[in-house]
Design an enzyme around this catalytic site. Structure first.
Site, PDB file in Angstrom:
ATOM      1  N   GLU A   3       1.553  11.697   5.296  1.00  0.00           N
ATOM      2  CA  GLU A   3       2.927  11.336   4.926  1.00  0.00           C
ATOM      3  C   GLU A   3       3.637  12.616   4.492  1.00  0.00           C
ATOM      4  OE1 GLU A   3       5.395   8.317   2.000  1.00  0.00           O
ATOM      5  OE2 GLU A   3       3.911   9.709   1.212  1.00  0.00           O
ATOM      6  N   GLU A  39       1.797   3.051  -6.724  1.00  0.00           N
ATOM      7  CA  GLU A  39       1.679   4.488  -6.492  1.00  0.00           C
ATOM      8  C   GLU A  39       2.454   5.282  -7.541  1.00  0.00           C
ATOM      9  OE1 GLU A  39       2.840   7.758  -3.033  1.00  0.00           O
ATOM     10  OE2 GLU A  39       3.860   5.823  -3.134  1.00  0.00           O
TER      11      GLU A  39
END
Length: 252
Positions: free
Chosen positions: A236, A139
């Site tokens: 998130e 990521e």
């Protein structure tokens, strides 16, 4: 409309972790991710998730506290930490299996330069082989929130994925980080979508609920649908108040 999962590390923190799956299911989420479940009894956590009917779709590696501003952010790209990384990844794979988690996001850590690039490539090639039968992601994160992190640009991530070419290694696309890095979530998505196997969302610039702010999330969700993305979209973010009070953005 995409399938939404709840990040139980950042949402429903009004109650202990083992009580959060039930609240997430009641709110309409269909799955969960937990950043670092390693300090929680795996059997009890698995039971709580199963009782709520929520599959666990992602955890992170290696174990560290994402809410500790002084803590490490992984070490897959850190020279000299190769043995520690491999030990942590092996431990994380065991947790994946105990919890039935579907993906492991591997964090690069603070590093830079050619040596770090070589370490990261070697470690990720090893990890992809060690994790056969399981899915891994990497990521890109923005340098303002995570200063010094090796993986701070999508071009670096794509180059690594192309170099390794492992079918179980993909990209985790965090729209908040993408906005901070490029300022163009729709354009960045179009450029990287073939590599993406997991998506996360949060509002910009404050990382609260994915509503209003600088990112047009209704348009982004339509873009995901139009492109045929069938993976999970994880909430998130850090709620402004009680989690339940900020869920108006979540489609029925």
């Amino acid at each position: 409309m995409p399938r939404f999962c709840a990040n139980l590390t950042t949402l429903f923190t009004e109650v202990p972790l083992l009580e959060r799956p039930a609240l997430a299911a009641e709110a309409g989420f269909e799955a969960a991710e937990i950043l670092f479940p390693f300090g929680t009894d795996a059997t009890a956590l698995d039971r709580a998730l199963a009782g709520a009917g929520l599959p666990l779709v992602l955890i992170n590696c290696p174990p560290s506290d994402p809410l500790d501003s002084q803590g490490p952010r992984g070490f897959a790209a850190v020279p000299g930490e190769e043995a520690g990384f491999r030990k942590a990844l092996t431990r994380s794979l065991r947790y994946m299996d105990m919890l039935g988690a579907r993906r492991l996001n591997v964090m690069a850590g603070v590093a830079d330069g050619p040596e770090a690039a070589g370490v990261f490539a070697d470690n990720m090639a090893w990890a992809a082989e060690a994790a056969k039968g399981r899915l891994l992601t990497i990521e890109p994160t923005n340098p303002a929130d995570l200063p010094g992190c090796f993986l701070d640009d999508f071009s670096v991530a794509l180059a690594l994925l192309e170099e390794i070419g492992a079918p179980n290694l993909g990209l985790q696309f965090d729209a908040y980080h993408a906005h901070c890095i490029t300022g163009d979530v729709p354009g960045t998505w179009e450029a990287v979508a073939p590599w993406v196997s997991h998506v996360q969302v949060a509002g910009a610039p404050d990382r609260h609920e994915p509503a209003g702010g600088d990112i047009d999330y209704p348009a982004f969700f339509r873009q995901l649908d139009a492109g045929g993305y069938d993976g999970w979209v994880s909430a998130e973010y850090f709620p402004r108040g009680a989690t339940q009070d900020g869920l108006g953005w979540l489609p029925d």
